[in-house]
Write a protein that holds these residues in place. Structure first.
Motif, PDB file in Angstrom:
ATOM      1  N   PRO A 369       0.813  -1.229   0.000  1.00 43.00           N
ATOM      2  CA  PRO A 369       0.000   0.000   0.000  1.00 43.00           C
ATOM      3  C   PRO A 369       0.843   1.274   0.000  1.00 43.00           C
ATOM      4  O   PRO A 369       0.443   2.279  -0.590  1.00 43.00           O
ATOM      5  N   PHE A 395      -3.358  -3.867  -3.420  1.00 42.01           N
ATOM      6  CA  PHE A 395      -4.221  -3.413  -2.332  1.00 42.01           C
ATOM      7  C   PHE A 395      -3.695  -2.092  -1.765  1.00 42.01           C
ATOM      8  O   PHE A 395      -2.484  -1.859  -1.697  1.00 42.01           O
ATOM      9  N   VAL A 396      -4.628  -1.232  -1.384  1.00 35.87           N
ATOM     10  CA  VAL A 396      -4.299   0.110  -0.919  1.00 35.87           C
ATOM     11  C   VAL A 396      -4.909   0.320   0.463  1.00 35.87           C
ATOM     12  O   VAL A 396      -5.723  -0.477   0.940  1.00 35.87           O
ATOM     13  N   ASN A 397      -4.502   1.427   1.100  1.00 42.71           N
ATOM     14  CA  ASN A 397      -5.024   1.747   2.422  1.00 42.71           C
ATOM     15  C   ASN A 397      -5.896   2.991   2.364  1.00 42.71           C
ATOM     16  O   ASN A 397      -6.170   3.539   1.295  1.00 42.71           O
ATOM     17  N   SER A 398      -6.315   3.443   3.522  1.00 46.27           N
ATOM     18  CA  SER A 398      -7.219   4.594   3.579  1.00 46.27           C
ATOM     19  C   SER A 398      -6.539   5.875   3.123  1.00 46.27           C
ATOM     20  O   SER A 398      -7.193   6.762   2.554  1.00 46.27           O
ATOM     21  N   PHE A 400      -4.446   6.152   0.716  1.00 42.04           N
ATOM     22  CA  PHE A 400      -4.520   6.135  -0.743  1.00 42.04           C
ATOM     23  C   PHE A 400      -5.886   6.598  -1.232  1.00 42.04           C
ATOM     24  O   PHE A 400      -5.995   7.384  -2.176  1.00 42.04           O
ATOM     25  N   LEU A 401      -6.932   6.124  -0.561  1.00 42.21           N
ATOM     26  CA  LEU A 401      -8.285   6.494  -0.979  1.00 42.21           C
ATOM     27  C   LEU A 401      -8.544   7.984  -0.762  1.00 42.21           C
ATOM     28  O   LEU A 401      -9.196   8.637  -1.585  1.00 42.21           O
ATOM     29  N   TYR A 420      -7.344  -0.195  -8.788  1.00 40.94           N
ATOM     30  CA  TYR A 420      -6.584  -0.881  -7.737  1.00 40.94           C
ATOM     31  C   TYR A 420      -7.350  -2.135  -7.350  1.00 40.94           C
ATOM     32  O   TYR A 420      -8.523  -2.321  -7.699  1.00 40.94           O
ATOM     33  N   GLY A 422      -8.065  -3.440  -4.119  1.00 37.25           N
ATOM     34  CA  GLY A 422      -8.999  -3.333  -3.009  1.00 37.25           C
ATOM     35  C   GLY A 422      -8.339  -2.589  -1.864  1.00 37.25           C
ATOM     36  O   GLY A 422      -7.145  -2.299  -1.896  1.00 37.25           O
ATOM     37  N   SER A 423      -9.151  -2.267  -0.856  1.00 41.41           N
ATOM     38  CA  SER A 423      -8.632  -1.543   0.301  1.00 41.41           C
ATOM     39  C   SER A 423      -8.457  -2.499   1.468  1.00 41.41           C
ATOM     40  O   SER A 423      -9.215  -3.459   1.634  1.00 41.41           O
ATOM     41  N   ASN A 425      -8.549  -3.269   5.354  1.00 47.11           N
ATOM     42  CA  ASN A 425      -9.075  -2.871   6.652  1.00 47.11           C
ATOM     43  C   ASN A 425      -8.075  -3.294   7.716  1.00 47.11           C
ATOM     44  O   ASN A 425      -7.818  -4.489   7.898  1.00 47.11           O
TER      45      ASN A 425
END
Length: 559
Positions: A369, A395-398, A400-401, A420, A422-423, A425
């Protein structure tokens, strides 16, 4: 005497008249021919022997060497029984030139004639396609011997622009005839030989005269088992001025050695606009670095496909960074490789200099991420003209979003497309925290010794005070050993994992700031002594006390 004396005398002239009637040009009758006058000797031994049956005169024919040819107007001598033999056609066969049949330029009649001479069956779909723009023979099981009449028919054809021979096994002889056809054909624009297994020998025949062709623009040689050997033949054609714009070389077991040969050829001539090297073995920096660096000087390159090559490491990331500087590069596909960490950091270094780069595909790479966040942060810069960033299965984190939402709100980045996987959790541990667990264990082991106890919290704070922000695992282990804390290697490794820093190519790191921050929150009462220690104030020197009584008495005594 004068001339007057002869005037009265008569002149006599002798005239000879030839009698033309005495001889005639009419030949005498046969009875008067001298050749018929045969003088028979009085005594003929052969006649006498013939009467007694002791001699046979034979057939009665006379040998031709005893018969003289007549110069008269007689058509044939009566005794000439052997007429001259007429010429059966030898002279015409040896000296006469046969009239060459001229076939139409479409090649249909020529194809049928060559197939008839070679005793080959005509491929009807090919014969009909000679009048169209596309001939599709994929999966048609074309015989290698049948390629020769096809190539001859296409030599002067002006209709066919695309020839598709996908998955038809062609040998070296078939490639030779295709190469000969390409030296004269001036209409064929695209040749698809995908899956034909021509090998290095077939590539040698195919590229022998391809440099003189100025019509062919697209050449598909994927899945042909070319290897590094065939790259030498392609490099020779490039040096001679190969005019092909799009070349596809996927699934050919090409390594860094093969593309290194192409890099040397690119120094002389480099006009490829589309280059596909996917599904090969370009994971070694040897040769690949020079190859990608040489592509940065190509003013025509628009699309580069390097998927499925197991590319990894910071050096290859630097090579890709150099390649992105190509003036007209628009699409760069790096999916399904092993790019992560420092390689991603190096790769995006020249993203702002890629003025025409539209699409960057980093899908299916083992990116973290943080790597994805770093790429998106670079993309946020106004100098970056990238419009499509593909990171499927990453996969990315918050964070990134949140940054992606800010990116979409920018006017200059409204049409940007970012994908991407998915995120994530974040897992919130219930009960015992791994950081608290490893620090409690380290605290117990450090203070276990009664003679030399060590406060592990003060050791962490001292490291931060000494301006150690990011340390490698080895340096951190050395610092713990110098402090005197008896911690084993496994526990130190777990502490490094719990407070991990940025990843490097060869070693793990620990973030001392995270460690010190957690220690302060866990043991807020523990603080380092002030440094340097304040110096103690010097004690004042006492003044001597005067004896007043003695002074007064003395004075009085003197008086």
């Amino acid at each position: 005497m004068s001339s007057e004396d002869f005037q009265d005398e008569p002149v006599t002239v002798d005239v000879m008249i030839l009698d033309t009637k005495s001889e005639s040009s009419v030949e005498p009758p046969i009875e008067e021919w001298p050749s018929l006058v045969i003088s028979i000797p009085e005594e003929n031994n052969k006649r006498a022997m013939y009467k007694t049956d002791l001699y046979s005169p034979g057939s009665g024919e006379i040998c031709t060497k005893y018969i003289s040819m007549s110069d008269s107007s007689i058509f044939r001598h009566p005794y000439y029984n052997y007429p001259a033999v007429l010429d059966p056609g030898i002279e015409n066969a040896l000296f006469a030139v046969d009239e060459k049949k001229i076939y139409p330029d479409d090649g249909q009649e020529l194809y049928v004639a060559v197939c008839k001479d070679m005793n080959q069956h005509c491929v009807k779909i090919f014969q009909k396609g000679l009048l169209e723009e596309v001939i599709d023979l994929k999966y048609y099981c074309v015989n290698s011997a049948g390629v020769r009449p096809m190539a001859i028919a296409l030599q002067h054809n002006k209709y066919v622009k695309i020839l598709n021979v996908t998955d038809n096994f062609l040998n070296e002889d078939a490639c030779y005839h295709l190469g000969e056809m390409l030296t004269t054909n001036c209409c064929l624009c695209e040749l698809i030989l995908s899956g034909c297994r021509i090998g290095p020998a077939g590539a040698r025949r195919l590229f022998a005269g391809l440099a003189v062709n100025r019509a062919l623009k697209i050449l598909d040689l994927s899945r042909n088992q070319l290897g590094d050997t065939a790259m030498e033949y392609i490099a020779n054609a490039i040096v001679l001025g190969l005019d092909v714009k799009k070349i596809y070389l996927s699934y050919n077991n090409i390594s860094g050695k093969g593309v290194g040969v192409l890099a040397e050829a690119f120094q002389t001539h480099n006009k490829f606009t589309h280059l596909d090297l996917s599904w090969n073995n370009l994971f070694s920096p040897l040769g690949v670095y020079n190859f990608l660096s040489s592509l940065s000087e190509n003013k025509f390159l628009q699309e580069l496909n390097l998927t499925w090559n197991s590319m990894s490491g910071p050096r290859l990331g630097t090579a890709i960074k150099n390649c992105m500087v190509a003036p007209n590069l628009r699409h760069l596909n790096l999916s399904n490789n092993k790019l992560s960490g420092e390689a991603i950091t190096n790769l995006i270094g020249n993203m702002s200099k890629a003025k025409k780069l539209v699409t960057l595909d980093l899908s299916y790479n083992p990116m973290t991420p943080d790597d994805a966040l770093l790429v998106l942060t670079k993309m946020k810069s106004p100098a970056v003209k990238l419009q499509t960033l593909l990171m499927n299965n990453v996969f990315v984190n918050s964070n990134f979003l949140d940054l992606l939402q800010q990116l979409k709100e920018m006017k200059s980045k409204r049409n940007t497309v970012v994908t991407y996987g998915g995120s994530i959790n974040y897992f919130k541990p219930q009960g015992v925290n791994i950081r608290e667990l490893v620090l409690n264990r380290a605290e117990y082991l450090a203070k276990k010794s009664r003679k030399h106890p060590v406060d592990i919290a003060l050791v962490a704070l001292q490291l931060l005070k000494d301006k150690y922000v990011i340390m490698s695992a080895k340096d951190f282990s050395t610092a713990i050993s110098k402090s005197g804390a008896p911690l084993d290697d496994d526990l130190i490794d777990e502490i490094v994992n719990a407070f991990a820093g940025p990843k490097l190519a060869k070693s793990k790191t620990i973030d001392i700031r995270l460690l010190a921050d957690y220690v302060k929150r866990k043991w807020p009462e523990r603080q380092l002594p002030p440094s340097p220690l304040p110096e103690p104030e010097p004690e004042p020197i006492p003044k001597p006390v005067k004896n007043l009584k003695a002074g007064k008495g003395g004075k009085k005594g003197k008086k």
